[in-house]
Design a protein around this motif. Structure first.
Motif, PDB file in Angstrom:
ATOM      1  N   MET A 147      41.060  30.443  47.243  1.00 46.35           N
ATOM      2  CA  MET A 147      41.349  31.282  46.844  1.00 46.35           C
ATOM      3  C   MET A 147      41.047  32.571  47.520  1.00 46.35           C
ATOM      4  O   MET A 147      42.112  33.765  47.309  1.00 46.35           O
ATOM      5  CB  MET A 147      40.472  31.714  45.008  1.00 46.35           C
ATOM      6  N   LYS A 148      40.304  32.832  48.302  1.00 43.75           N
ATOM      7  CA  LYS A 148      40.227  33.950  49.265  1.00 43.75           C
ATOM      8  C   LYS A 148      41.200  34.438  49.886  1.00 43.75           C
ATOM      9  O   LYS A 148      42.021  34.820  50.011  1.00 43.75           O
ATOM     10  CB  LYS A 148      38.948  33.734  49.939  1.00 43.75           C
ATOM     11  N   CYS A 207      44.741  35.049  48.667  1.00 42.71           N
ATOM     12  CA  CYS A 207      44.536  36.214  48.347  1.00 42.71           C
ATOM     13  C   CYS A 207      44.644  37.078  49.570  1.00 42.71           C
ATOM     14  O   CYS A 207      45.640  38.409  49.360  1.00 42.71           O
ATOM     15  CB  CYS A 207      43.057  37.495  47.650  1.00 42.71           C
ATOM     16  N   TYR A 225      39.194  40.015  46.280  1.00 45.92           N
ATOM     17  CA  TYR A 225      39.780  40.239  45.161  1.00 45.92           C
ATOM     18  C   TYR A 225      39.637  38.877  44.622  1.00 45.92           C
ATOM     19  O   TYR A 225      38.770  38.595  42.794  1.00 45.92           O
ATOM     20  CB  TYR A 225      40.527  40.317  45.107  1.00 45.92           C
ATOM     21  N   PHE A 226      39.837  37.738  44.733  1.00 44.53           N
ATOM     22  CA  PHE A 226      39.869  36.460  44.382  1.00 44.53           C
ATOM     23  C   PHE A 226      39.205  35.434  44.126  1.00 44.53           C
ATOM     24  O   PHE A 226      39.292  34.351  44.223  1.00 44.53           O
ATOM     25  CB  PHE A 226      41.487  35.771  45.290  1.00 44.53           C
ATOM     26  N   ARG A 235      35.415  42.615  42.735  1.00 48.71           N
ATOM     27  CA  ARG A 235      36.157  40.912  42.715  1.00 48.71           C
ATOM     28  C   ARG A 235      36.869  41.574  41.235  1.00 48.71           C
ATOM     29  O   ARG A 235      36.551  41.378  40.213  1.00 48.71           O
ATOM     30  CB  ARG A 235      34.925  39.857  42.143  1.00 48.71           C
ATOM     31  N   CYS A 267      37.647  39.223  39.373  1.00 52.73           N
ATOM     32  CA  CYS A 267      37.343  37.382  38.245  1.00 52.73           C
ATOM     33  C   CYS A 267      35.911  37.569  37.524  1.00 52.73           C
ATOM     34  O   CYS A 267      35.490  38.395  38.597  1.00 52.73           O
ATOM     35  CB  CYS A 267      38.060  35.867  38.758  1.00 52.73           C
ATOM     36  N   PHE A 295      40.465  35.516  35.068  1.00 54.01           N
ATOM     37  CA  PHE A 295      41.608  35.991  35.626  1.00 54.01           C
ATOM     38  C   PHE A 295      41.898  37.245  34.483  1.00 54.01           C
ATOM     39  O   PHE A 295      42.437  35.785  33.601  1.00 54.01           O
ATOM     40  CB  PHE A 295      41.997  36.249  37.159  1.00 54.01           C
ATOM     41  N   LEU A 328      46.360  43.267  39.145  1.00 54.19           N
ATOM     42  CA  LEU A 328      46.598  42.077  38.815  1.00 54.19           C
ATOM     43  C   LEU A 328      47.611  41.451  37.290  1.00 54.19           C
ATOM     44  O   LEU A 328      46.797  41.914  36.563  1.00 54.19           O
ATOM     45  CB  LEU A 328      45.829  41.043  39.130  1.00 54.19           C
TER      46      LEU A 328
END
Length: 343
Positions: A158-159, A162, A209-210, A219, A221, A227, A304
């Motif tokens: 996920m990182k 992003c 961010y993810f 972050r 989430c 999210f 987002l």
């Protein structure tokens, strides 16, 4: 109306917790409360009954108008009832019924023809079949189907996801250099772009961010991976309350790819033209590039949003010209001369 019950009205009553219903006949609300409290072993003081479907309090006059076998809920103390929503809320607040809900939803979905009910059941299944508590590839192989083997955890992927989006914005900025007329401005623009990339590298392309394992304030989430849509560029919040947990299932991960990091002040229509205007007859060192960096690549200007909340039309938002120029530029302007509007 009262049939075999004479003057007594038959109703179906249930307690605040638990779905088991009992048939009770009563001539008025007072008798109904007395029988209901005895049945559910709750204090009579402060007890009341309401309609199951919408939580409307049943008064003596209202009781007389109720159809036979109306479904009622017995409440006591501070308990409140919001109708069917309360039942669903209690059901989803525990994992005890999750497996049963999944099977029931699947069976209902097979024969359901209503498009609205099909959507509700599909969304329910998507969120119930959740493995967000699992993190590694070894624990949840299905989640990683189609994901490069180098990623061993969900958070790592996920990182990267992003970071890839942010890198895409870098490419869009670089592409603008090809359209610039004049070697001097083109060179200044490329230097500016290179400096902003250095800022991004230091920030690791803002992949945090993810990343649900990140401990910082940026972050997007929850620690569980949820999210929430931040709404379209011109709204404070998402009116539809869109939310998703891409850590929960492979399908959710794929669907999340349709969500966007949307620029409130637009890249192509506003930010890049403003940067080009600022670089005319100036060195990149004389322009506040950190300002443009924040607009292009950070949460200061990124929201987002669910794809439905991503408005494609012109945003009609411009850069703040007071933040564009560095100190060197301020000394060059004559007193009383205002800065030009950049966009």
């Amino acid at each position: 109306m009262f049939g075999l019950f004479g003057k007594h009205k038959p109703v179906k009553i249930r307690g605040f917790r638990g779905g088991k219903k009992y048939g009770v006949a009563a001539k008025d609300v007072k008798e109904l409360l007395k029988k209901g409290c005895k049945l559910f072993q709750v204090p009579l003081s402060g007890a009341r009954v309401c309609l199951y479907e919408d939580g409307t309090t049943v008064t003596e006059d209202f009781f007389k108008t109720l159809p036979d076998n109306s479904q009622l809920v017995l409440l006591s103390g501070e308990q409140t009832w919001d109708g069917v929503v309360s039942d669903i809320g209690q059901l989803l607040n525990t994992d005890r019924h999750a497996d049963g809900l999944i099977e029931a939803a699947k069976e209902l979905l097979c024969d359901e023809t209503s498009s609205k009910r099909r959507k509700i059941l599909t969304d329910l299944l998507l969120n119930l079949e959740d493995t967000s508590e699992l993190e590694s590839r070894a624990e949840d192989e299905d989640w990683f189907k189609g994901v490069d083997a180098r990623f061993k955890t969900k958070s790592a992927y996920m990182k990267f996801n992003c970071e890839s989006r942010i890198r895409g914005y870098v490419k869009e900025v670089d592409a603008a250099a090809k359209t610039i007329q004049g070697a001097k401005v083109r060179t200044a623009f490329r230097k500016a772009s290179e400096r902003m990339v250095e800022m991004l590298k230091a920030a690791r392309y803002n992949g945090r961010y993810f990343d649900r394992t990140d401990k910082g304030p940026d972050r997007l989430c929850t620690p569980e991976g949820w999210f929430t849509c931040q709404g379209s560029f011109d709204e404070e919040v998402c009116r539809s309350l869109h939310s998703i947990n891409p850590y929960g299932s492979r399908e959710s991960r794929i669907v999340f790819s349709t969500w966007n990091l949307d620029h409130r002040v637009e890249k192509k229509r506003a930010i890049v033209p403003a940067l080009l205007e600022a670089l005319h007859d100036r060195r990149s060192a004389d322009v506040d590039l950190s300002y443009f960096y924040r607009l292009l690549f950070t949460r200061e200007n990124l929201k987002l949003v669910h794809i439905v909340c991503h408005k494609k039309g012109a945003h009609n938002l411009s850069c703040d010209t007071e933040k564009v120029f560095g100190k060197a530029d301020k000394t060059k302007r004559k007193p009383g001369v205002k800065k030009r509007r950049l966009v």
